[in-house]
Design an enzyme around this catalytic site. Structure first.
Site, PDB file in Angstrom:
ATOM      1  N   HIS A 177       0.836  -1.204   0.000  1.00  0.00           N
ATOM      2  CA  HIS A 177       0.000   0.000   0.000  1.00  0.00           C
ATOM      3  C   HIS A 177       0.870   1.252   0.000  1.00  0.00           C
ATOM      4  CE1 HIS A 177       1.256  -0.500   4.145  1.00  0.00           C
ATOM      5  NE2 HIS A 177       1.022   0.794   4.309  1.00  0.00           N
ATOM      6  N   HIS A 207       5.060   6.202  -1.459  1.00  0.00           N
ATOM      7  CA  HIS A 207       5.860   5.059  -1.904  1.00  0.00           C
ATOM      8  C   HIS A 207       5.176   3.761  -1.497  1.00  0.00           C
ATOM      9  CE1 HIS A 207       6.899   5.495   2.323  1.00  0.00           C
ATOM     10  NE2 HIS A 207       7.225   4.203   2.300  1.00  0.00           N
TER      11      HIS A 207
END
Length: 171
Positions: free
Chosen positions: A34, A116
């Site tokens: 995620h 990220h």
């Protein structure tokens, strides 16, 4: 209870991230690959209700968007973390700013927000440098559609699960 906000990439991106996470990310079993939008925080019922209202408003005003991951990067020496980096982080950074406003505003965050997908964390320095040296030469071409925000909570077993999801552009 601990709550956090994240977006999940499409399956192909998750599969690629998980091929690294399974060996290099101790959180692999607790949450799927995620991008964190807002760090976890302990909320009471009032804060939870305000968060849901904020996320409903925010999601209604934003349209779905695509992002591309084009390289592996690291937060070393700040933290021993490897991650898939975005070609253009600005759409996710704008989502973060929109979510982290009003009742979800964070005062004095401990770091600069860098969207990220983590593929390794808490790695010994030698292992991190070796893996980073190999992966930074690898061609990364991953893309995903971001079309919803997920409000997550941490279970008693330490895993994270969805409390509610908010579709972008639904307003």
């Amino acid at each position: 209870m601990l709550y956090g906000i994240a977006v999940f990439p499409e399956k192909a991106v998750q599969d690629e991230a998980n091929s690294w996470r399974i060996r290099h990310d101790p959180h692999y079993c607790n949450i799927a690959a995620h991008m964190t939008i807002r760090e976890a925080e302990d909320w009471d019922e009032t804060k939870l209700r305000l968060a849901v209202e904020q996320l409903e408003k925010t999601a209604a005003t934003l349209s779905p968007f695509k992002v591309k991951f084009n390289r592996v990067s690291t937060f070393f020496p700040v933290t021993p973390t490897l991650y898939f980096a975005l070609e253009d982080p600005s759409p996710v950074a704008m989502l973060h700013e929109a979510v982290c406003s009003g009742p979800l505003e964070q005062t004095l965050p401990n770091y600069v927000y860098t969207p990220h997908i983590t593929i390794g964390r808490n790695m010994p320095p030698d292992e991190l440098h070796d893996l980073y040296g190999n992966l930074r030469m690898k061609e990364i071409r991953l893309a995903t559609l971001i079309d919803r925000i997920h409000l997550l909570y941490q279970t008693e077993q330490g895993g994270w699960t969805a409390y509610q999801s908010f579709q972008l552009g639904n307003g």
